[in-house]
Design a protein around this motif. Structure first.
Motif, PDB file in Angstrom:
ATOM      1  N   THR A 259      48.592  57.235  -7.827  1.00 32.75           N
ATOM      2  CA  THR A 259      47.752  56.926  -8.926  1.00 32.75           C
ATOM      3  C   THR A 259      47.977  55.424  -9.246  1.00 32.75           C
ATOM      4  OG1 THR A 259      48.832  57.742 -10.524  1.00 32.75           O
ATOM      5  CG2 THR A 259      47.119  59.147  -9.672  1.00 32.75           C
ATOM      6  N   GLN A 260      49.201  54.927  -9.218  1.00 35.21           N
ATOM      7  CA  GLN A 260      49.510  53.625  -9.416  1.00 35.21           C
ATOM      8  C   GLN A 260      49.056  52.556  -8.292  1.00 35.21           C
ATOM      9  OE1 GLN A 260      53.650  53.627 -10.300  1.00 35.21           O
ATOM     10  NE2 GLN A 260      53.553  54.805 -12.311  1.00 35.21           N
ATOM     11  N   VAL A 261      48.542  53.176  -7.309  1.00 30.17           N
ATOM     12  CA  VAL A 261      48.123  52.138  -6.207  1.00 30.17           C
ATOM     13  C   VAL A 261      46.805  51.725  -6.233  1.00 30.17           C
ATOM     14  CG1 VAL A 261      48.082  51.546  -3.689  1.00 30.17           C
ATOM     15  CG2 VAL A 261      50.093  52.828  -4.513  1.00 30.17           C
ATOM     16  N   MET A 262      46.247  50.661  -6.236  1.00 26.78           N
ATOM     17  CA  MET A 262      44.904  50.258  -6.335  1.00 26.78           C
ATOM     18  C   MET A 262      44.107  50.876  -5.127  1.00 26.78           C
ATOM     19  SD  MET A 262      44.987  46.550  -7.842  1.00 26.78           S
ATOM     20  CE  MET A 262      43.402  46.045  -7.833  1.00 26.78           C
ATOM     21  N   ASP A 263      42.929  51.226  -5.214  1.00 28.50           N
ATOM     22  CA  ASP A 263      41.974  51.743  -4.274  1.00 28.50           C
ATOM     23  C   ASP A 263      41.833  50.928  -3.329  1.00 28.50           C
ATOM     24  OD1 ASP A 263      41.677  54.135  -5.728  1.00 28.50           O
ATOM     25  OD2 ASP A 263      39.844  53.763  -6.341  1.00 28.50           O
ATOM     26  N   SER A 264      41.976  49.554  -3.535  1.00 26.65           N
ATOM     27  CA  SER A 264      41.587  48.419  -2.717  1.00 26.65           C
ATOM     28  C   SER A 264      42.812  48.383  -1.626  1.00 26.65           C
ATOM     29  CB  SER A 264      41.317  47.117  -3.028  1.00 26.65           C
ATOM     30  OG  SER A 264      42.328  46.645  -3.870  1.00 26.65           O
ATOM     31  N   GLN A 265      43.929  48.690  -2.009  1.00 28.58           N
ATOM     32  CA  GLN A 265      45.427  48.621  -1.399  1.00 28.58           C
ATOM     33  C   GLN A 265      45.620  50.150  -0.590  1.00 28.58           C
ATOM     34  OE1 GLN A 265      48.270  47.400  -4.140  1.00 28.58           O
ATOM     35  NE2 GLN A 265      47.397  45.375  -4.143  1.00 28.58           N
ATOM     36  N   LYS A 266      44.979  50.964  -0.724  1.00 26.51           N
ATOM     37  CA  LYS A 266      45.142  52.366  -0.146  1.00 26.51           C
ATOM     38  C   LYS A 266      44.785  52.305   1.388  1.00 26.51           C
ATOM     39  CE  LYS A 266      45.211  55.186  -4.332  1.00 26.51           C
ATOM     40  NZ  LYS A 266      44.621  56.303  -4.831  1.00 26.51           N
TER      41      LYS A 266
ATOM     42  N   PHE B 266      38.102  54.406   2.370  1.00 34.40           N
ATOM     43  CA  PHE B 266      36.825  54.180   1.870  1.00 34.40           C
ATOM     44  C   PHE B 266      36.725  55.145   0.622  1.00 34.40           C
ATOM     45  CE2 PHE B 266      35.374  53.120   6.568  1.00 34.40           C
ATOM     46  CZ  PHE B 266      35.633  51.950   6.135  1.00 34.40           C
ATOM     47  N   ILE B 267      37.045  54.666  -0.543  1.00 34.01           N
ATOM     48  CA  ILE B 267      37.289  55.198  -1.797  1.00 34.01           C
ATOM     49  C   ILE B 267      36.088  54.897  -2.800  1.00 34.01           C
ATOM     50  CG2 ILE B 267      38.580  56.162  -3.389  1.00 34.01           C
ATOM     51  CD1 ILE B 267      40.915  55.446  -1.863  1.00 34.01           C
ATOM     52  N   GLY B 268      35.526  55.711  -3.195  1.00 31.72           N
ATOM     53  CA  GLY B 268      34.475  55.327  -4.260  1.00 31.72           C
ATOM     54  C   GLY B 268      32.937  56.211  -3.907  1.00 31.72           C
ATOM     55  N   ALA B 269      32.055  55.689  -4.878  1.00 30.09           N
ATOM     56  CA  ALA B 269      30.661  56.324  -4.674  1.00 30.09           C
ATOM     57  C   ALA B 269      29.907  55.351  -3.496  1.00 30.09           C
ATOM     58  CB  ALA B 269      29.903  56.232  -6.073  1.00 30.09           C
ATOM     59  N   ASN B 270      30.486  54.031  -3.111  1.00 30.63           N
ATOM     60  CA  ASN B 270      29.632  53.371  -2.461  1.00 30.63           C
ATOM     61  C   ASN B 270      29.667  53.943  -1.093  1.00 30.63           C
ATOM     62  OD1 ASN B 270      27.941  51.129  -1.704  1.00 30.63           O
ATOM     63  ND2 ASN B 270      29.743  49.538  -1.796  1.00 30.63           N
ATOM     64  N   ILE B 271      28.563  54.053  -0.360  1.00 26.32           N
ATOM     65  CA  ILE B 271      28.608  54.602   0.881  1.00 26.32           C
ATOM     66  C   ILE B 271      28.475  53.570   1.984  1.00 26.32           C
ATOM     67  CG2 ILE B 271      27.373  55.849   2.527  1.00 26.32           C
ATOM     68  CD1 ILE B 271      26.435  57.532   0.386  1.00 26.32           C
ATOM     69  N   ILE B 272      27.916  52.246   1.596  1.00 26.06           N
ATOM     70  CA  ILE B 272      27.716  51.247   2.481  1.00 26.06           C
ATOM     71  C   ILE B 272      28.939  50.361   2.369  1.00 26.06           C
ATOM     72  CG2 ILE B 272      26.484  49.230   2.885  1.00 26.06           C
ATOM     73  CD1 ILE B 272      23.961  50.516   1.630  1.00 26.06           C
ATOM     74  N   VAL B 273      29.558  50.228   3.332  1.00 25.03           N
ATOM     75  CA  VAL B 273      30.836  49.708   3.446  1.00 25.03           C
ATOM     76  C   VAL B 273      30.528  48.457   4.447  1.00 25.03           C
ATOM     77  CG1 VAL B 273      33.239  49.556   4.100  1.00 25.03           C
ATOM     78  CG2 VAL B 273      31.980  51.573   3.275  1.00 25.03           C
ATOM     79  N   MET B 274      31.037  47.201   3.844  1.00 28.53           N
ATOM     80  CA  MET B 274      30.697  45.833   4.547  1.00 28.53           C
ATOM     81  C   MET B 274      31.769  45.478   5.542  1.00 28.53           C
ATOM     82  SD  MET B 274      27.424  45.336   3.936  1.00 28.53           S
ATOM     83  CE  MET B 274      27.504  43.573   4.669  1.00 28.53           C
ATOM     84  N   GLU B 275      33.149  45.765   5.087  1.00 31.85           N
ATOM     85  CA  GLU B 275      34.116  45.314   5.903  1.00 31.85           C
ATOM     86  C   GLU B 275      34.913  46.380   6.167  1.00 31.85           C
ATOM     87  OE1 GLU B 275      36.394  41.099   4.861  1.00 31.85           O
ATOM     88  OE2 GLU B 275      37.120  42.854   3.843  1.00 31.85           O
ATOM     89  N   GLU B 276      35.788  46.314   7.214  1.00 32.21           N
ATOM     90  CA  GLU B 276      36.948  47.583   7.598  1.00 32.21           C
ATOM     91  C   GLU B 276      38.076  46.608   8.006  1.00 32.21           C
ATOM     92  OE1 GLU B 276      37.369  51.374  10.517  1.00 32.21           O
ATOM     93  OE2 GLU B 276      35.664  50.043  10.876  1.00 32.21           O
ATOM     94  N   LEU B 277      39.351  47.123   7.554  1.00 29.39           N
ATOM     95  CA  LEU B 277      40.453  46.471   7.810  1.00 29.39           C
ATOM     96  C   LEU B 277      41.418  47.284   8.815  1.00 29.39           C
ATOM     97  CD1 LEU B 277      42.645  44.100   7.174  1.00 29.39           C
ATOM     98  CD2 LEU B 277      43.221  45.381   5.272  1.00 29.39           C
TER      99      LEU B 277
END
Length: 229
Positions: free
Chosen positions: A150-157, A34-45
């Motif tokens: 830094t080359q990996v996207m936040d969604s793939q981390k 969970f990276i970023g300013a959005n605290i509400i997360v709708m999905e977890e993988l």
């Protein structure tokens, strides 16, 4: 005391077997970060060795088995094989060390055979520790490296899952069990050598007595003449 240590190590072996099975089965090797300013997360993988699972808000978890082994990264492919090998090694170690304990009726009273089996079982425990530690550490290293890349996207981390921490704890338990069994083997072998050295010393003394010649004193003729005088 040594028999109690062997029982304790056997219990640790059972715990290690349960741990390796659980680590191999659960899908929480890598979890979404969970990276970023959005605290509400709708999905977890969750990503595991055999399937990935999605958990959404107010919805039950949905899991899907991987369609092909080739779509997995190399570390997860290797982890599949190594964890299966680890389970087999722990099962064999439990069987072998069970026959080598003092309270076991296997091998009758042949302590030499029991010592060999318990040493073999302890070595297998150490090998199973390695086959558990290597894949868990490899996956953990890859997750940490990609997280700070830094080359990996936040969604793939991804972040470290619970399975990795459980795998590290399980490898430690297997390590302790193997060390206890090898320690018991060393103590047994040293005790077996002590009577053998004593027997060899006694045999050496008996040999010296057997080889020694008893010389009997016989009175000389001059002594007999003095008796007449």
């Amino acid at each position: 005391m040594r028999a109690k240590l062997e029982v304790f190590a056997t219990v640790l072996g059972f715990i290690g077997l349960i741990g390796t099975v659980v680590v191999t089965a659960i899908p929480m090797w890598r979890v979404s970060a969970f990276i970023g300013a959005n605290i509400i997360v709708m999905e977890e993988l969750w990503e595991g060795l055999w399937m990935n699972c999605y958990r959404q808000a107010d919805i039950k978890m949905q899991c899907k088995v991987y369609d092909s082994l080739l779509i997995l990264p190399p570390e997860l492919q290797a982890a599949r094989g190594l964890m299966c090998v680890s389970i087999v090694l722990v099962v064999i170690s439990l069987s072998v060390t069970g026959c080598g304990t003092k309270k076991s009726s296997c091998c009758d009273d042949d302590m030499k055979s029991k010592n060999i089996t318990i040493a073999l079982g302890g070595s297998l425990y150490l090998l199973s520790c390695l086959t558990t530690l290597i894949p868990v550490s490899w996956v953990g290293h890859t997750v940490i490296r990609n997280f700070y890349n830094t080359q990996v996207m936040d969604s793939q981390k991804r972040e470290l899952g619970e399975a990795l921490f459980l795998g590290w704890a399980t490898s430690g338990i297997l390590l302790i069990a193997g060390i206890i069994f090898l320690f018991s083997y060393c103590k047994r072998s040293s005790k077996e050598e002590e009577p053998s050295t004593e027997m060899s010393l006694m045999a050496g003394k008996d040999g010296l007595k057997a080889n020694s010649v008893y010389l009997e004193r016989t009175p000389s003729s001059f002594y007999k003449q003095q008796e007449y005088v």
